[in-house]
Design a protein around this motif. Structure first.
Motif, PDB file in Angstrom:
ATOM      1  N   TYR A 197       0.818  -1.209   0.000  1.00  0.00           N
ATOM      2  CA  TYR A 197       0.000   0.000   0.000  1.00  0.00           C
ATOM      3  C   TYR A 197       0.855   1.263   0.000  1.00  0.00           C
ATOM      4  O   TYR A 197       1.810   1.379   0.762  1.00  0.00           O
ATOM      5  CB  TYR A 197      -0.919  -0.011   1.231  1.00  0.00           C
ATOM      6  CG  TYR A 197      -1.703   1.259   1.420  1.00  0.00           C
ATOM      7  CD1 TYR A 197      -2.771   1.562   0.579  1.00  0.00           C
ATOM      8  CD2 TYR A 197      -1.384   2.156   2.432  1.00  0.00           C
ATOM      9  CE1 TYR A 197      -3.506   2.730   0.754  1.00  0.00           C
ATOM     10  CE2 TYR A 197      -2.114   3.312   2.625  1.00  0.00           C
ATOM     11  CZ  TYR A 197      -3.168   3.595   1.779  1.00  0.00           C
ATOM     12  OH  TYR A 197      -3.886   4.757   1.947  1.00  0.00           O
ATOM     13  N   ASP A 198       0.484   2.177  -0.857  1.00  0.00           N
ATOM     14  CA  ASP A 198       1.144   3.485  -0.933  1.00  0.00           C
ATOM     15  C   ASP A 198       0.289   4.475  -0.146  1.00  0.00           C
ATOM     16  O   ASP A 198      -0.807   4.839  -0.585  1.00  0.00           O
ATOM     17  CB  ASP A 198       1.260   3.929  -2.393  1.00  0.00           C
ATOM     18  CG  ASP A 198       1.973   5.254  -2.567  1.00  0.00           C
ATOM     19  OD1 ASP A 198       2.180   5.988  -1.573  1.00  0.00           O
ATOM     20  OD2 ASP A 198       2.326   5.577  -3.716  1.00  0.00           O
ATOM     21  N   PRO A 199       0.765   4.929   1.021  1.00  0.00           N
ATOM     22  CA  PRO A 199      -0.055   5.800   1.861  1.00  0.00           C
ATOM     23  C   PRO A 199      -0.323   7.173   1.258  1.00  0.00           C
ATOM     24  O   PRO A 199      -1.164   7.918   1.769  1.00  0.00           O
ATOM     25  CB  PRO A 199       0.745   5.906   3.161  1.00  0.00           C
ATOM     26  CG  PRO A 199       2.132   5.587   2.787  1.00  0.00           C
ATOM     27  CD  PRO A 199       2.053   4.629   1.638  1.00  0.00           C
ATOM     28  N   THR A 222       5.296   4.400  14.651  1.00  0.00           N
ATOM     29  CA  THR A 222       5.967   5.646  15.038  1.00  0.00           C
ATOM     30  C   THR A 222       4.928   6.765  15.045  1.00  0.00           C
ATOM     31  O   THR A 222       3.838   6.610  14.482  1.00  0.00           O
ATOM     32  CB  THR A 222       7.110   6.009  14.059  1.00  0.00           C
ATOM     33  OG1 THR A 222       6.566   6.176  12.744  1.00  0.00           O
ATOM     34  CG2 THR A 222       8.194   4.941  14.038  1.00  0.00           C
ATOM     35  N   LEU A 223       5.262   7.862  15.673  1.00  0.00           N
ATOM     36  CA  LEU A 223       4.350   9.000  15.657  1.00  0.00           C
ATOM     37  C   LEU A 223       4.126   9.440  14.218  1.00  0.00           C
ATOM     38  O   LEU A 223       5.058   9.499  13.420  1.00  0.00           O
ATOM     39  CB  LEU A 223       4.915  10.152  16.478  1.00  0.00           C
ATOM     40  CG  LEU A 223       4.930   9.938  17.991  1.00  0.00           C
ATOM     41  CD1 LEU A 223       5.617  11.111  18.679  1.00  0.00           C
ATOM     42  CD2 LEU A 223       3.522   9.734  18.535  1.00  0.00           C
ATOM     43  N   GLY A 224       2.878   9.701  13.890  1.00  0.00           N
ATOM     44  CA  GLY A 224       2.520  10.122  12.535  1.00  0.00           C
ATOM     45  C   GLY A 224       1.052  10.429  12.447  1.00  0.00           C
ATOM     46  O   GLY A 224       0.343  10.470  13.456  1.00  0.00           O
ATOM     47  N   GLN A 225       0.574  10.609  11.244  1.00  0.00           N
ATOM     48  CA  GLN A 225      -0.807  11.010  11.019  1.00  0.00           C
ATOM     49  C   GLN A 225      -1.818   9.999  11.572  1.00  0.00           C
ATOM     50  O   GLN A 225      -2.891  10.373  12.014  1.00  0.00           O
ATOM     51  CB  GLN A 225      -1.048  11.231   9.532  1.00  0.00           C
ATOM     52  CG  GLN A 225      -2.340  11.931   9.230  1.00  0.00           C
ATOM     53  CD  GLN A 225      -2.455  12.311   7.764  1.00  0.00           C
ATOM     54  OE1 GLN A 225      -1.922  11.631   6.897  1.00  0.00           O
ATOM     55  NE2 GLN A 225      -3.155  13.384   7.496  1.00  0.00           N
ATOM     56  N   SER A 275       6.297   5.669   6.645  1.00  0.00           N
ATOM     57  CA  SER A 275       5.857   6.903   5.995  1.00  0.00           C
ATOM     58  C   SER A 275       5.319   7.885   7.037  1.00  0.00           C
ATOM     59  O   SER A 275       5.295   7.599   8.239  1.00  0.00           O
ATOM     60  CB  SER A 275       4.793   6.579   4.949  1.00  0.00           C
ATOM     61  OG  SER A 275       3.598   6.188   5.595  1.00  0.00           O
ATOM     62  N   TYR A 276       4.820   8.993   6.551  1.00  0.00           N
ATOM     63  CA  TYR A 276       4.308  10.076   7.397  1.00  0.00           C
ATOM     64  C   TYR A 276       3.173   9.632   8.319  1.00  0.00           C
ATOM     65  O   TYR A 276       2.885  10.270   9.320  1.00  0.00           O
ATOM     66  CB  TYR A 276       3.815  11.230   6.514  1.00  0.00           C
ATOM     67  CG  TYR A 276       2.580  10.874   5.720  1.00  0.00           C
ATOM     68  CD1 TYR A 276       1.311  11.148   6.215  1.00  0.00           C
ATOM     69  CD2 TYR A 276       2.682  10.236   4.486  1.00  0.00           C
ATOM     70  CE1 TYR A 276       0.181  10.790   5.507  1.00  0.00           C
ATOM     71  CE2 TYR A 276       1.562   9.887   3.770  1.00  0.00           C
ATOM     72  CZ  TYR A 276       0.314  10.165   4.283  1.00  0.00           C
ATOM     73  OH  TYR A 276      -0.800   9.807   3.582  1.00  0.00           O
ATOM     74  N   ASP A 277       2.512   8.509   8.010  1.00  0.00           N
ATOM     75  CA  ASP A 277       1.372   8.101   8.828  1.00  0.00           C
ATOM     76  C   ASP A 277       1.775   7.308  10.065  1.00  0.00           C
ATOM     77  O   ASP A 277       0.975   7.080  10.960  1.00  0.00           O
ATOM     78  CB  ASP A 277       0.337   7.332   8.001  1.00  0.00           C
ATOM     79  CG  ASP A 277       0.849   6.028   7.406  1.00  0.00           C
ATOM     80  OD1 ASP A 277       1.942   5.554   7.763  1.00  0.00           O
ATOM     81  OD2 ASP A 277       0.121   5.463   6.553  1.00  0.00           O
ATOM     82  N   SER A 336       7.725   3.062   4.061  1.00  0.00           N
ATOM     83  CA  SER A 336       8.090   3.954   2.958  1.00  0.00           C
ATOM     84  C   SER A 336       8.638   3.071   1.831  1.00  0.00           C
ATOM     85  O   SER A 336       8.865   1.868   2.030  1.00  0.00           O
ATOM     86  CB  SER A 336       9.157   4.945   3.415  1.00  0.00           C
ATOM     87  OG  SER A 336      10.363   4.256   3.692  1.00  0.00           O
ATOM     88  N   GLU A 337       8.886   3.669   0.685  1.00  0.00           N
ATOM     89  CA  GLU A 337       9.501   2.890  -0.397  1.00  0.00           C
ATOM     90  C   GLU A 337      10.857   2.350   0.046  1.00  0.00           C
ATOM     91  O   GLU A 337      11.180   1.186  -0.212  1.00  0.00           O
ATOM     92  CB  GLU A 337       9.639   3.751  -1.651  1.00  0.00           C
ATOM     93  CG  GLU A 337       8.296   4.030  -2.303  1.00  0.00           C
ATOM     94  CD  GLU A 337       8.388   5.008  -3.444  1.00  0.00           C
ATOM     95  OE1 GLU A 337       8.294   4.539  -4.603  1.00  0.00           O
ATOM     96  OE2 GLU A 337       8.554   6.210  -3.185  1.00  0.00           O
ATOM     97  N   GLN A 338      11.647   3.172   0.731  1.00  0.00           N
ATOM     98  CA  GLN A 338      12.938   2.699   1.240  1.00  0.00           C
ATOM     99  C   GLN A 338      12.731   1.614   2.292  1.00  0.00           C
ATOM    100  O   GLN A 338      13.496   0.667   2.373  1.00  0.00           O
ATOM    101  CB  GLN A 338      13.762   3.857   1.822  1.00  0.00           C
ATOM    102  CG  GLN A 338      15.149   3.421   2.291  1.00  0.00           C
ATOM    103  CD  GLN A 338      15.961   2.742   1.190  1.00  0.00           C
ATOM    104  OE1 GLN A 338      16.077   3.257   0.085  1.00  0.00           O
ATOM    105  NE2 GLN A 338      16.521   1.577   1.488  1.00  0.00           N
TER     106      GLN A 338
END
Length: 181
Positions: free
Chosen positions: A14-16, A111-114, A154-156, A161-163
């Motif tokens: 999934y791509d967030p 992690t902390l995120g959206q 990712s940010y969420d 992430s892709e990496q």
């Protein structure tokens, strides 16, 4: 070798950045990266939003390895780490494979995120990994803690992430090559 990768949106790829459930490109999804780097037949049975099911799916008889990484959605939906581990134990008992044909992976910690704004949820994801390890030891199932693989999210705060997918694929390939060759 024939492998089924069974998990949630991080297995699906999934791509967030997408609101409609789209996936990263194949060269940025860990299952496809693993497939491209080997001659193995790899099936992606990842599904967005999947929690730990109550019973295992019907598996083809010629599968060599069933890679399982679940639990994040259960925690996000309010299960305690212990409750999620109990669901996981019940699910594992329904899998009709030899123990050495199963690889249990504890998801990387949130992690902390959206999507993750509460430190307790992060702590729960770390605790869940410990429960997974204990469960794998008790059931004598090969185990990996992806929390030790430095997977970038990712940010969420939830999705690779892709990496992160690339790092996950590289670490998993090392592990499978060491354990199963």
């Amino acid at each position: 070798m024939k492998i089924i990768c069974f998990g949630d949106s991080n297995t699906y790829g999934y791509d967030p950045r997408s609101w409609l459930g789209s996936r990263y490109c194949a060269d940025s999804r860990w299952v496809d990266i693993l497939s491209a780097a080997t001659s193995w037949t790899i099936y992606n049975w990842g599904e967005n939003g999947r929690g730990i099911p109550s019973i295992a799916p019907v598996l083809p008889k010629d599968i060599d390895l069933f890679i399982l990484m679940l639990g994040t959605n259960d925690l996000l939906r309010g299960s305690s780490p212990k409750e999620a581990a109990e669901k996981l134990e019940y699910f594992l008992s329904s899998i009709s494979l030899n123990r050495n044909q199963i690889l249990l992976i504890a998801p990387p910690p949130l992690t902390l995120g959206q999507w993750v704004m509460d430190q307790n949820l992060i702590d729960d994801s770390l605790t869940f990994a410990q429960y997974c390890q204990t469960l794998a030891l008790r059931k004598e199932i090969p185990f990996a803690d992806a929390g030790k693989w430095n997977i970038t999210l990712s940010y969420d705060g939830v999705h690779f992430s892709e990496q992160g997918h690339k790092t996950f694929a590289a670490r998993l390939l090392e592990l499978i090559s060491r354990i199963y060759s």
